[in-house]
Enzyme design. Structure first.
Site, short mmCIF file in Angstrom:
data_model
loop_
_atom_site.label_atom_id
_atom_site.label_comp_id
_atom_site.label_asym_id
_atom_site.label_seq_id
_atom_site.Cartn_x
_atom_site.Cartn_y
_atom_site.Cartn_z
N HIS A 1 4.66 -0.24 0.09
CA HIS A 1 5.19 -0.56 0.23
C HIS A 1 4.39 -1.52 1.15
O HIS A 1 3.46 -1.20 1.77
CB HIS A 1 6.40 0.29 1.91
N HIS B 1 1.23 -1.04 0.05
CA HIS B 1 0.56 0.36 -0.39
C HIS B 1 0.63 1.24 -0.16
O HIS B 1 2.30 1.07 0.10
CB HIS B 1 -0.81 0.33 0.85
N ARG C 1 6.87 -9.32 16.38
CA ARG C 1 7.40 -8.09 16.19
C ARG C 1 7.04 -7.11 16.25
O ARG C 1 5.96 -6.88 16.49
CB ARG C 1 7.18 -7.92 14.11
N ASP D 1 0.89 5.54 2.05
CA ASP D 1 0.37 5.77 3.61
C ASP D 1 -0.29 7.10 3.42
O ASP D 1 -1.06 7.40 4.12
CB ASP D 1 1.75 6.39 4.23
#
Length: 681
Positions: free
Chosen positions: A625, A553, A635, A555
């Site tokens: 990204h 996508h 994570r 941002d």
């Protein structure tokens, strides 16, 4: 009295009677079929869903095609003479109306049966029927047809996460091939244009030329269709026609102005991708820009000059194209003419604008001419040969252009000071194969990472931080997050050390200052959103995973890989300018951060998270990204988004600033600070 008009007056009642609908019915209304399909879906009768929904889509196409064909045929059969009296004018109008009514009813039946509600129209425009079809075909064990329906729906709804996930699953099912992923509602002119751009980018100029020329033929054809559809009923908002007492000519001019406005909007409609609110900018002229350079590369200078001159019809003062045209003239030794089709098209466009201005004054409405053509090309002054477009069609909303400032990414800088001792530059934009990208290490220490991870385990709650969705991006991971203000509130309540809450606040400020300085912004970067977030692989759900932890996508815009576009419109957070991710650990499997090309497939750079590592980048379509699947472990990171516009600062951040300022002044929460962790941005 004109004797030739006498037969017309006698025939007038016959004409008028022909205008009214007959009782014959041929085609079943698509809204009725659609309702039947939806009812069958909720009754789990999936065979009937497919039968009714496919029938509705077919009926919808036939009604539209019939209206276009009949209106164009009757327009040719009953033209409006250049000079005529009132009676001759209305003679042609009535004959044309009778012709269209008869023609349409012969094919689809009584027209009143095919008047559908605005809700149904919008459902078909948004391709909602294909969502039902996809699920019905899935239940009927027909994955090939389900993939086809899902792909068609997804083209107009790329932000639909669940459908994107379904498409990824279909790709791995037996019996589903690449050829099944077709857009059943694809517009031929856009399909040809997109394919042409792809060949152009690969250097296949002959192939691109053929497809660009095909796209132009399709464009002008569908433009005629669009204008024919504008001749239907119009909406007169705020006017009660039962008590409409304007004169005949005022009523006619009112309706005609509505039609003109609709026809004028065809320019925007033809340049708008399915499901998008805004058009591809400079769409039609861009065909000629691509073509002039493709013809040049193919050694066909006659055609190159013709296309360059055609482009200049849309942008008379475009210096790079004027230089290209001069080059072609010099090489050929003679001049040429722009393409007549485009010249005629622009003459009509100009005439429409003039008539719209007159009609708007009569109606008492304001009409502002929009700039439907905007240049995006450029020229390399270091080279004497012609230049062409780079294929990047930047979005600028036409209706709001006065309020938009577009900055070329090539003019932006990077490499400013990193401000804090120990912070290390690992890779710049060039090393990351992109624009406005940076990778840094040692932004925070191992001890700070550990403290922030401990904070995350205490204060984060399941959900995405926006709408509370438990697993917003994939069902195979648990997603947990917390805001700065929430952690400060937990610190005040004694549920976490205030020192840890302050560390989160101060770490985000450090990241903001580094990004602002490194990219040499020369203006304040404000927080848009700050999120302490962890993604945890769910045990037992990691075998044969083919999805991403976070899909590809951008941002601040909606990524549209098929169109090579990123649409800066809602629901995207359009006011975000820069983004950063500060990682807190690396002891997990998978979870690499990746940059891709606009196709959302070709990976251009990959970042393996570890404590203290931060990746920063501009938030637009130049930096698609995503995050690879976290297949084992957890994570954690601090995710940050920034804006250059102070009007869009994060409200919670402003409240957090006040809290920290009060703490620094020894004013404790009990003195009236109002902290609401549910405050929205």
């Amino acid at each position: 009295m004109d004797g030739n008009l006498f037969p017309t007056l006698i025939f007038l009642p016959v004409l008028l009677s022909a205008v009214w609908p007959s009782s014959a019915g041929v085609l079943e209304p698509y809204d009725l079929l659609y309702d039947n399909a939806v009812e069958a879906f909720y009754s789990a009768d999936y065979e009937s869903v497919v039968r009714y929904m496919e029938g509705a889509l077919s009926s919808h196409r036939q009604v539209r095609a019939t209206r276009v064909r009949c209106r164009l045929r009757c327009q040719d059969q009953h033209p409006l003479d250049e000079s005529f009296s009132d009676l001759r004018f209305f003679d042609s109008v009535l004959r044309r109306a009778a012709c269209m009514n008869k023609c349409i009813e012969e094919k689809v039946g009584t027209q009143s049966l095919h008047k559908v509600s605005e809700d149904v129209v919008q459902d078909f425009n948004r391709r909602i029927p294909y969502n039902y079809l996809q699920q019905a075909y899935q239940k009927l064990q027909r994955p090939d047809k389900a993939a086809e329906a899902a792909h068609t729906y997804f083209q107009a709804n790329p932000e639909h996460v669940e459908m994107g996930r379904d498409l990824e699953q279909y790709k791995n099912l037996q019996g589903v091939e690449e050829t099944h992923f077709v857009d059943r509602e694809a517009r031929p002119h856009q399909r040809s244009f997109t394919a042409a751009v792809q060949l152009y980018d690969k250097g296949d100029y002959e192939g691109a030329i053929a497809l660009f020329e095909e796209a132009l033929v399709e464009y002008y054809k569908v433009d005629v269709d669009c204008r024919a559809l504008c001749q239907g009923p119009q909406k007169f908002e705020g006017q009660d026609h039962l008590r409409y007492r304007y004169s005949l000519h005022e009523v006619v001019s009112d309706h005609f102005t509505q039609v003109l406005h609709c026809e004028h909007e065809c320019v925007r409609d033809l340049a708008t991708r399915p499901g998008r609110l805004s058009p591809m900018e400079n769409y039609l002229p861009l065909h000629y820009d691509y073509l002039q350079f493709a013809y040049f590369k193919a050694g066909r200078l006659e055609e190159a000059l013709q296309c360059a001159l055609t482009y200049l019809l849309f942008h008379e003062g475009e210096e790079f194209m004027k230089e290209n045209a001069d080059y072609y003239r010099e090489e050929l030794g003679h001049d040429a003419e722009p393409r007549e089709k485009a010249a005629w098209y622009l003459r009509r466009h100009k005439q429409e604008l003039e008539l719209l201005l007159i009609g708007s004054k009569i109606m008492g409405a304001e009409f502002t001419e929009g700039n439907y053509w905007r240049s995006t090309g450029g020229r390399d002054d270091s080279n004497s040969v012609p230049s062409g477009t780079d294929g990047w069609m930047e979005y600028v909303p036409i209706s709001h252009k006065k309020n938009v400032t577009v900055t070329s990414l090539q003019s932006l800088k990077e490499g400013g000071p990193l401000l804090y001792e120990g912070v290390q530059l690992v890779q710049n934009s060039a090393a990351l194969n992109g624009t406005q990208r940076v990778l840094l290490d040692h932004v925070i220490s191992e001890e700070e990472c550990a403290e922030l991870r401990q904070l995350a385990h205490t204060v984060t709650m399941a959900g995405d931080g926006y709408k509370g969705r438990m697993s917003p991006h994939t069902p195979n991971e648990m997603f947990e997050g917390a805001s700065v203000l929430k952690t400060l509130q937990h610190g005040f309540e004694g549920r976490v050390p205030m020192r840890s809450a302050r560390l989160f606040y101060e770490t985000s400020e450090r990241a903001r200052r580094i990004i602002e300085s490194y990219f040499v912004l020369n203006s304040t970067l404000h927080f848009s959103y700050t999120h302490l977030v962890c993604r945890t692989a769910i045990k037992g759900q990691q075998d044969h995973r083919n999805d991403l932890s976070h899909p590809i996508h951008a941002d601040n815009c909606l990524l549209d890989p098929d169109a090579n576009e990123c649409w800066k419109e809602p629901p995207a957070y359009t006011n975000r300018d820069y983004s950063a991710l500060l990682y807190l650990n690396g002891d997990f499997e998978g979870g690499e951060f990746i940059f891709t090309e606009m196709d959302a497939k070709t990976v251009t750079a990959s970042v393996k998270p570890k404590c203290g590592r931060m990746v920063g980048f501009s938030s637009g379509g130049e930096n698609p990204h995503g995050v690879k699947a976290v297949t084992s472990g957890q994570r954690c990171a601090v995710a940050l988004w920034f804006t250059l516009n102070p009007l869009y600062r994060e409200l919670e951040r402003l409240q957090a600033d006040e809290v920290v300022q009060a703490l620094d002044m020894q004013h404790v929460f009990g003195q009236g600070l109002n902290i609401n962790p549910k405050d929205e941005l």
